[in-house]
Design an enzyme around this catalytic site. Structure first.
Site, PDB file in Angstrom:
ATOM      1  N   LEU A  44       0.855  -1.182   0.000  1.00 54.71           N
ATOM      2  CA  LEU A  44       0.000   0.000   0.000  1.00 54.71           C
ATOM      3  C   LEU A  44       0.895   1.237   0.000  1.00 54.71           C
ATOM      4  O   LEU A  44       2.078   1.146   0.291  1.00 54.71           O
ATOM      5  CB  LEU A  44      -0.894   0.013   1.237  1.00 54.71           C
ATOM      6  CG  LEU A  44      -1.922  -1.120   1.341  1.00 54.71           C
ATOM      7  CD1 LEU A  44      -2.566  -1.126   2.721  1.00 54.71           C
ATOM      8  CD2 LEU A  44      -2.982  -0.999   0.263  1.00 54.71           C
ATOM      9  N   SER A  45       0.308   2.391  -0.287  1.00 55.10           N
ATOM     10  CA  SER A  45       1.140   3.592  -0.336  1.00 55.10           C
ATOM     11  C   SER A  45       1.817   3.855   1.002  1.00 55.10           C
ATOM     12  O   SER A  45       2.945   4.346   1.043  1.00 55.10           O
ATOM     13  CB  SER A  45       0.313   4.811  -0.761  1.00 55.10           C
ATOM     14  OG  SER A  45      -0.719   5.071   0.160  1.00 55.10           O
ATOM     15  N   GLU A  46       1.128   3.516   2.118  1.00 59.61           N
ATOM     16  CA  GLU A  46       1.740   3.702   3.432  1.00 59.61           C
ATOM     17  C   GLU A  46       1.325   2.596   4.399  1.00 59.61           C
ATOM     18  O   GLU A  46       0.172   2.147   4.386  1.00 59.61           O
ATOM     19  CB  GLU A  46       1.312   5.041   4.069  1.00 59.61           C
ATOM     20  CG  GLU A  46       1.699   6.266   3.279  1.00 59.61           C
ATOM     21  CD  GLU A  46       3.171   6.587   3.331  1.00 59.61           C
ATOM     22  OE1 GLU A  46       3.881   6.013   4.185  1.00 59.61           O
ATOM     23  OE2 GLU A  46       3.605   7.435   2.520  1.00 59.61           O
ATOM     24  N   THR A  47       2.267   2.186   5.219  1.00 59.73           N
ATOM     25  CA  THR A  47       1.998   1.353   6.386  1.00 59.73           C
ATOM     26  C   THR A  47       2.468   2.129   7.610  1.00 59.73           C
ATOM     27  O   THR A  47       3.613   2.589   7.656  1.00 59.73           O
ATOM     28  CB  THR A  47       2.737   0.006   6.307  1.00 59.73           C
ATOM     29  OG1 THR A  47       2.220  -0.741   5.193  1.00 59.73           O
ATOM     30  CG2 THR A  47       2.539  -0.801   7.583  1.00 59.73           C
ATOM     31  N   CYS A  71       3.006  11.678   6.816  1.00 58.86           N
ATOM     32  CA  CYS A  71       1.941  11.085   6.007  1.00 58.86           C
ATOM     33  C   CYS A  71       0.604  11.374   6.673  1.00 58.86           C
ATOM     34  O   CYS A  71       0.353  10.935   7.793  1.00 58.86           O
ATOM     35  CB  CYS A  71       2.141   9.575   5.851  1.00 58.86           C
ATOM     36  SG  CYS A  71       0.790   8.809   4.921  1.00 58.86           S
TER      37      CYS A  71
END
Length: 260
Positions: A44-47, A71
């Site tokens: 995913l774009s961010e964790t 983020c």
């Protein structure tokens, strides 16, 4: 080792919209390599990972390729997990991060985040940027991390078809593209192929530049914004001088367990 995992659609009131983020609560920090591998596996774009430290939480964010210093959507998703799934009931969540302390509160189903306002300065519009975006912006600005291209109207932003190979070569980590909105004060899109995210669906951190710019240009401190990606997302914004307030909703898509 088993780790709880939540996948949350941030800046969304229904699943399959907004920006998905993985959130992993921890009792103590894992190694950087392990957290990076988990983020890569999640794809995913961010964790986001957080650890409770008394009255606040240390929070870190990882793309599939690297750790980032700020983020927005994964911060919102982390607060959502705390309130909705981990019985957190204090009025405000305090996150300690690489961008300083961030504060999130919840009211009437919206999460409001207090973020830094990022300074920027105007630079020359270059053929390199125009070629990368497939269109020539009216104005171009550079912040400490991102570049911001300002277009005349919403249609131009929605119709952009960037050459991501060229976008990855321009200055800055990412390119924010923005214009006045028809139904919102402004719209934007966010391109960041340098970290394996060709287009981020909804980007809180981009609004650390967008909000100060549009607040000054439109002469108003409270704004509504729409990030015009395929998934789309709405943000309520407020210019606070050296800070910005970003508000949005969130929906849990998945709860799971990582087995290591």
């Amino acid at each position: 080792m088993d780790l709880e995992l939540y996948q949350v659609d941030a800046f969304a009131d229904t699943v399959f919209s907004g920006n998905p983020a993985a959130v992993i609560p921890l009792y103590e920090w894992l190694s950087d390599d392990l957290m990076q591998n988990i983020a890569m596996e999640n794809n995913l774009s961010e964790t986001a990972f957080f650890v409770r430290k008394g009255e606040y939480f240390e929070l870190r964010w990882f793309t599939p390729e690297s750790e980032v210093d700020l983020c927005g959507h994964a911060t919102l998703a982390s607060a959502h997990v705390l309130y909705e799934h981990l019985d957190y009931d204090d009025p405000v969540v305090v996150f300690e991060t690489k961008s300083g302390r961030l504060f999130v509160d919840r009211e009437n189903g919206f999460y409001s985040m207090d973020f830094p306002a990022w300074p920027f300065h105007e630079i020359q519009v270059t053929e390199r940027v125009a070629a990368a975006l497939g269109a020539r912006p009216d104005k171009l600005y550079m912040g400490h991390r991102d570049m911001m291209a300002v277009f005349e109207n919403e249609a131009q932003v929605r119709e952009l078809k960037p050459d991501f190979r060229l976008v990855a070569k321009v200055d800055g980590l990412c390119i924010i593209c923005t214009a006045p909105g028809l139904d919102y004060d402004f719209v934007s899109r966010f391109f960041t192929p340098d970290v394996s995210i060709p287009e981020d669906p909804v980007t809180g951190s981009a609004h650390c530049m967008l909000v100060p710019y549009w607040a000054k240009r439109l002469g108003k401190s409270q704004l509504t914004a729409f990030q015009a990606s395929a998934r789309g997302g709405v943000l309520k914004c407020e210019d606070l001088g050296d800070r910005v307030k970003l508000s949005g909703q969130a929906v849990t898509y998945m709860k799971g367990m990582i087995v290591l």
